[in-house]
Structure formats: structure tokens, C-alpha cells
Design a protein around this motif. Sequence first.
Motif, PDB file in Angstrom:
ATOM      1  N   LEU A  22       1.243  -1.094   0.047  1.00 24.36           N
ATOM      2  CA  LEU A  22      -0.090  -0.174  -0.281  1.00 24.36           C
ATOM      3  C   LEU A  22       1.180   1.587   0.597  1.00 24.36           C
ATOM      4  O   LEU A  22       0.671   2.071   0.032  1.00 24.36           O
ATOM      5  CB  LEU A  22      -1.019   0.542   2.141  1.00 24.36           C
ATOM      6  CG  LEU A  22      -1.956  -1.398   2.003  1.00 24.36           C
ATOM      7  CD1 LEU A  22      -2.855  -1.084   2.516  1.00 24.36           C
ATOM      8  CD2 LEU A  22      -3.090  -0.780   0.521  1.00 24.36           C
ATOM      9  N   ALA A  23       1.910   1.363  -0.528  1.00 26.40           N
ATOM     10  CA  ALA A  23       3.334   2.151  -0.304  1.00 26.40           C
ATOM     11  C   ALA A  23       3.834   2.411  -1.285  1.00 26.40           C
ATOM     12  O   ALA A  23       3.267   2.402  -2.406  1.00 26.40           O
ATOM     13  CB  ALA A  23       4.399   2.259   0.905  1.00 26.40           C
ATOM     14  N   TYR A  24       5.543   1.731  -1.160  1.00 24.22           N
ATOM     15  CA  TYR A  24       6.254   1.937  -2.516  1.00 24.22           C
ATOM     16  C   TYR A  24       6.911   1.172  -3.237  1.00 24.22           C
ATOM     17  O   TYR A  24       6.887   0.598  -4.235  1.00 24.22           O
ATOM     18  CB  TYR A  24       7.364   2.965  -2.477  1.00 24.22           C
ATOM     19  CG  TYR A  24       6.897   4.629  -2.064  1.00 24.22           C
ATOM     20  CD1 TYR A  24       6.500   5.519  -3.191  1.00 24.22           C
ATOM     21  CD2 TYR A  24       6.776   4.185  -0.445  1.00 24.22           C
ATOM     22  CE1 TYR A  24       6.037   6.289  -3.128  1.00 24.22           C
ATOM     23  CE2 TYR A  24       6.517   5.521  -0.607  1.00 24.22           C
ATOM     24  CZ  TYR A  24       6.295   6.748  -1.566  1.00 24.22           C
ATOM     25  OH  TYR A  24       6.176   7.784  -1.184  1.00 24.22           O
ATOM     26  N   GLY A  25       6.050   0.019  -2.303  1.00 28.76           N
ATOM     27  CA  GLY A  25       6.366  -1.719  -3.388  1.00 28.76           C
ATOM     28  C   GLY A  25       7.500  -1.887  -2.848  1.00 28.76           C
ATOM     29  O   GLY A  25       8.384  -1.679  -2.707  1.00 28.76           O
ATOM     30  N   PRO A  26       7.991  -2.769  -3.597  1.00 27.97           N
ATOM     31  CA  PRO A  26       8.884  -4.145  -4.078  1.00 27.97           C
ATOM     32  C   PRO A  26      10.576  -2.625  -4.708  1.00 27.97           C
ATOM     33  O   PRO A  26      11.268  -2.645  -4.063  1.00 27.97           O
ATOM     34  CB  PRO A  26       9.347  -4.916  -4.309  1.00 27.97           C
ATOM     35  CG  PRO A  26       7.896  -4.722  -5.456  1.00 27.97           C
ATOM     36  CD  PRO A  26       6.937  -4.116  -4.878  1.00 27.97           C
ATOM     37  N   MET A  27       9.616  -1.720  -5.021  1.00 26.26           N
ATOM     38  CA  MET A  27      10.797  -0.698  -5.850  1.00 26.26           C
ATOM     39  C   MET A  27      11.705   0.179  -4.824  1.00 26.26           C
ATOM     40  O   MET A  27      12.352   0.880  -4.729  1.00 26.26           O
ATOM     41  CB  MET A  27      10.085  -0.351  -6.939  1.00 26.26           C
ATOM     42  CG  MET A  27       9.852  -1.138  -8.555  1.00 26.26           C
ATOM     43  SD  MET A  27      11.663  -2.098  -8.717  1.00 26.26           S
ATOM     44  CE  MET A  27      12.386  -0.726  -9.279  1.00 26.26           C
ATOM     45  N   GLY A  28      10.463   1.213  -3.961  1.00 23.01           N
ATOM     46  CA  GLY A  28      10.777   1.833  -3.207  1.00 23.01           C
ATOM     47  C   GLY A  28      10.950   3.270  -4.094  1.00 23.01           C
ATOM     48  O   GLY A  28      10.008   3.525  -5.409  1.00 23.01           O
ATOM     49  N   ALA A  29      11.174   3.452  -2.804  1.00 22.55           N
ATOM     50  CA  ALA A  29      11.586   5.668  -3.233  1.00 22.55           C
ATOM     51  C   ALA A  29      12.667   5.875  -3.522  1.00 22.55           C
ATOM     52  O   ALA A  29      13.373   6.446  -2.126  1.00 22.55           O
ATOM     53  CB  ALA A  29      10.619   6.735  -3.405  1.00 22.55           C
TER      54      ALA A  29
END
Length: 260
Positions: free
Chosen positions: A225-232
Amino acid sequence: EILYSRQPIAMALPFFALSSLALKLPAAPPTGAVVGRALAVAGPLAAPSAVHASTAAAASTLALAEIDWSYELNRPPIILSPFEVTPAGWTLAALYVGWFSWSIFRPQSEAEAAAWEKQEAAASEMAAAAGAFLREASAEEGATTSASGLVFKSHAEGEGACPTMEDTVVVQYKGSLADGTVFDSSYDREKPTEFKLKQVIKGWGEGLQRMRPGGKATLTIPADLAYGPMGAPPTIPGNAALRFEVELLEVKEKSGFSLF
């Protein structure tokens, strides 16, 4: 690491440029002299296909020689009325395709490979810590966990209507990772943040719809629900569960037409 040689793409650039240029060349019919030269090169016993190929090559060379290059180079790449892509435009397009292909398929540098390995390691650590982090948050008194996995804990209820996904909200917030590292804070900037709920991560949209103006809450958000496996990168690793302390200051009135 994607291992592709630089040489094929570099060699392809002139081919792209000349091929695209040929699309715009005038269709100059081969003259008798050109045909004669082609026959002389091919020989009296040459197959018709060889003669045709030699003739076509000679005609293309002749057409290239007849182009007024000073005129073509001073024309804009694209002419709108009537619409036309000039030879310079086709050449620029071919160069862009070559550059774009190179940017995708070029091999990683040592620095890029090291950075990628570091990101992968951080994502693995975040994934390992996320489960315990979310369970700990859901076990706190007053916390509730939704079907999506969002952990919501209200500290002050506020008053008025809850925002919808179409609303613009004004908030103060602080975001942190499972280890407590703060990656963003409007409090530190000493300025509230304004945005539409549909423009932010899913966890924010879901959590803010449960709040009212003046309310305060903690949102503990799973990675999906946030930035998933890639992140930010570089502040938020992949697979990171996040915690936000949020204060909803205002739900702004809708102001007519909006593109977003």
C-alpha cells in the motif's frame, strides 16, 4: 547485469540515419548512363537481380548528390502545414532511437551495480522486518487493521466530514521506517502539505478517509500500500512498511473543473 555490446548500436546509427533519409529522397529514375555503369560493373553474364541491385544503388547515390544540403539543413525538422518530416527530422529521430536503445541496453557500470546490490540488500532487510513491525503496530491499544493490511490508530477524532479520494487535503505529517529512521517530515519544513488523496500512495488514501479535520492518527502501512518492491530510492528502500504520524488540518472545498 545486462551485457550488450556498445558496438552494434553505434554501428546502427548511421544505418538508421541513411535509411530514414532515403525515405524522403526523390524517386529519381535511373538514367541510361547509370544503367550502363551498373551493367559494366555487374558484367555481361550477371543475373538480372544483380543488375537491378547495382542500378538501384547507383540511382540512390545520384539522388543523394542532387540534394541541396544547405537548403535541407536549414529547414525545420517538422513542417506542420502541409505536414512533413524533413530529412533532418528523420535523422534526429533515428539518433534519438539509437540513444534511447543505448540507455536501456547498455551494461551497468561498477558504481551502478554496487548501488543496485545495496538497494537489493536493503529491500531484503525491510521485507524481513515488515511482518513484526506491522504486528507490533496492530497490537497497540486502540489500533485497528483493515482488510488491506493498513493499521490505523486514532489519537484525536476531529470534527466535520471525512475527505473522499476526490478531495484536496492539508496535512502535517512525519514518515518513518520500521527502524525509526525519519525519511520525510512537514514539521521539519515548518509548512503543511497540500494534495489530492488520489495522488498519493494507497495507504494514505485509505487512512485519511477515516479522519476528520482536526484529527490526528498514526498510519502503519504495508509495502503493497506504499511504494512496493521498488521503494522510492534513496530514502525509502523496497518492501518497506512505513509509519506516518498524520494531522489532518483541512479538507478544502472543491473549486470547479480540474484535470487531476
